[in-house]
Scaffold this motif. Structure first.
Motif, short mmCIF file in Angstrom:
data_model
loop_
_atom_site.label_atom_id
_atom_site.label_comp_id
_atom_site.label_asym_id
_atom_site.label_seq_id
_atom_site.Cartn_x
_atom_site.Cartn_y
_atom_site.Cartn_z
N TRP A 1 1.03 -1.13 0.00
CA TRP A 1 -0.07 0.05 0.04
C TRP A 1 0.97 1.25 0.14
CZ3 TRP A 1 -5.12 0.31 -0.42
CH2 TRP A 1 -5.92 -1.08 -0.28
N MET A 2 0.62 2.01 -0.89
CA MET A 2 1.49 3.20 -1.05
C MET A 2 0.63 4.60 -0.99
SD MET A 2 4.26 2.06 -4.02
CE MET A 2 5.33 2.95 -3.22
N ALA A 3 1.36 5.60 -0.28
CA ALA A 3 0.54 6.90 -0.24
C ALA A 3 0.97 7.71 -1.41
CB ALA A 3 1.09 7.55 1.11
N GLN A 4 0.11 8.16 -2.01
CA GLN A 4 0.01 8.75 -3.23
C GLN A 4 0.84 10.35 -2.95
OE1 GLN A 4 -1.37 8.61 -6.26
NE2 GLN A 4 -1.70 10.69 -7.15
N SER A 5 0.71 10.89 -2.03
CA SER A 5 1.29 12.10 -1.39
C SER A 5 2.96 12.00 -1.15
CB SER A 5 0.54 12.97 -0.18
OG SER A 5 0.95 11.86 0.84
N HIS A 6 3.27 10.77 -1.06
CA HIS A 6 4.81 10.61 -0.68
C HIS A 6 5.69 10.29 -2.00
CE1 HIS A 6 4.74 11.67 3.47
NE2 HIS A 6 3.50 10.85 3.62
N ILE A 7 5.03 10.01 -2.97
CA ILE A 7 5.77 9.69 -4.28
C ILE A 7 6.44 10.74 -4.93
CG2 ILE A 7 5.36 8.45 -6.31
CD1 ILE A 7 3.42 6.60 -5.26
N LYS A 8 7.75 10.71 -5.03
CA LYS A 8 8.48 11.85 -5.70
C LYS A 8 8.21 11.67 -7.34
CE LYS A 8 12.57 14.40 -5.88
NZ LYS A 8 13.99 14.82 -5.71
N THR A 9 9.00 10.27 -7.70
CA THR A 9 9.11 10.01 -8.96
C THR A 9 9.09 8.44 -8.99
OG1 THR A 9 11.52 9.85 -9.11
CG2 THR A 9 10.47 11.77 -9.86
N ILE A 10 8.81 7.80 -10.35
CA ILE A 10 8.68 6.38 -10.36
C ILE A 10 9.55 6.13 -11.91
CG2 ILE A 10 6.47 5.82 -9.38
CD1 ILE A 10 5.26 5.77 -11.90
N GLN A 11 10.22 5.09 -11.64
CA GLN A 11 11.00 4.90 -13.06
C GLN A 11 11.11 3.36 -13.37
OE1 GLN A 11 15.06 5.63 -11.27
NE2 GLN A 11 14.75 7.80 -11.36
N PRO A 12 11.32 2.88 -14.57
CA PRO A 12 11.08 1.49 -14.89
C PRO A 12 12.45 0.96 -14.11
CG PRO A 12 11.48 2.96 -16.74
CD PRO A 12 11.19 3.73 -15.74
N TYR A 13 12.26 -0.45 -13.86
CA TYR A 13 13.45 -1.07 -13.17
C TYR A 13 13.05 -2.58 -13.57
CZ TYR A 13 16.52 -2.62 -9.48
OH TYR A 13 17.49 -3.25 -8.75
N GLU A 14 14.43 -3.06 -14.22
CA GLU A 14 14.17 -4.29 -14.73
C GLU A 14 12.93 -4.85 -15.63
OE1 GLU A 14 15.43 -6.85 -11.32
OE2 GLU A 14 17.49 -6.07 -11.28
#
Length: 160
Positions: free
Chosen positions: A100-113
């Motif tokens: 479960w992730m909090a939308q407000s705490h995500i800075k960036t997302i990157q593809p990984y493997e």
């Protein structure tokens, strides 16, 4: 890392990551802005208890999100609108792999493997999640839509 029996989601909570202990019991690694905890409850148990703590039920929040967004599964949950605590699951909430992730705490997302994503939190902590970047973006979009719709409903009531 500090151990806890129970945990209530708060503004600093960034992610609830499932982890089995040495006895095969499902618990949670809780990532906060400034701390990390091992909690004996599963991520779903933490979500359920936190919803109750803030005056609702997990089932009620899920049902409402399904109705508002018009989707059937893996909906984001507004744990507490007043504190803007909105979380989304990375897979079925009944799965022992569900983060479960909090939308407000995500800075960036990157593809990984292959089929994984690196999530960089605002505090620079990194989590590798077992979900493709596009799928994670879709979950973030649905969470943003839930936030927007609920906030618009409040604004619209003040304008009447």
């Amino acid at each position: 890392m500090e151990r806890m029996e129970e945990y209530i989601i708060m503004e600093e909570t960034a992610a609830l990551v499932p982890q089995y202990d040495e006895y095969g019991r499902l618990g949670t690694i809780v990532y906060e802005l400034y701390n990390t905890y091992k909690v004996e409850q599963s991520p779903k148990q933490i979500m359920e208890q936190s919803c109750r703590y803030y005056g609702s039920t997990y089932e009620g929040k899920v049902h409402a999100a399904k109705h508002i967004l018009g989707i059937r599964q893996m909906v984001p949950v507004s744990v507490c609108e007043a504190l803007q605590l909105y979380f989304f699951p990375t897979c079925s909430p009944d799965s022992d792999r569900c983060i479960w992730m909090a939308q407000s705490h995500i800075k960036t997302i990157q593809p990984y493997e292959k089929k994984k994503t690196k999530v960089i939190l605002k505090n620079k902590q990194e989590l590798i999640v077992d979900i493709q970047k596009g799928t994670l973006e879709g979950k973030m979009y649905k969470t943003a839509m839930l936030i927007f719709i609920l906030q618009q409903r409040i604004v619209n009531n003040y304008e009447k």
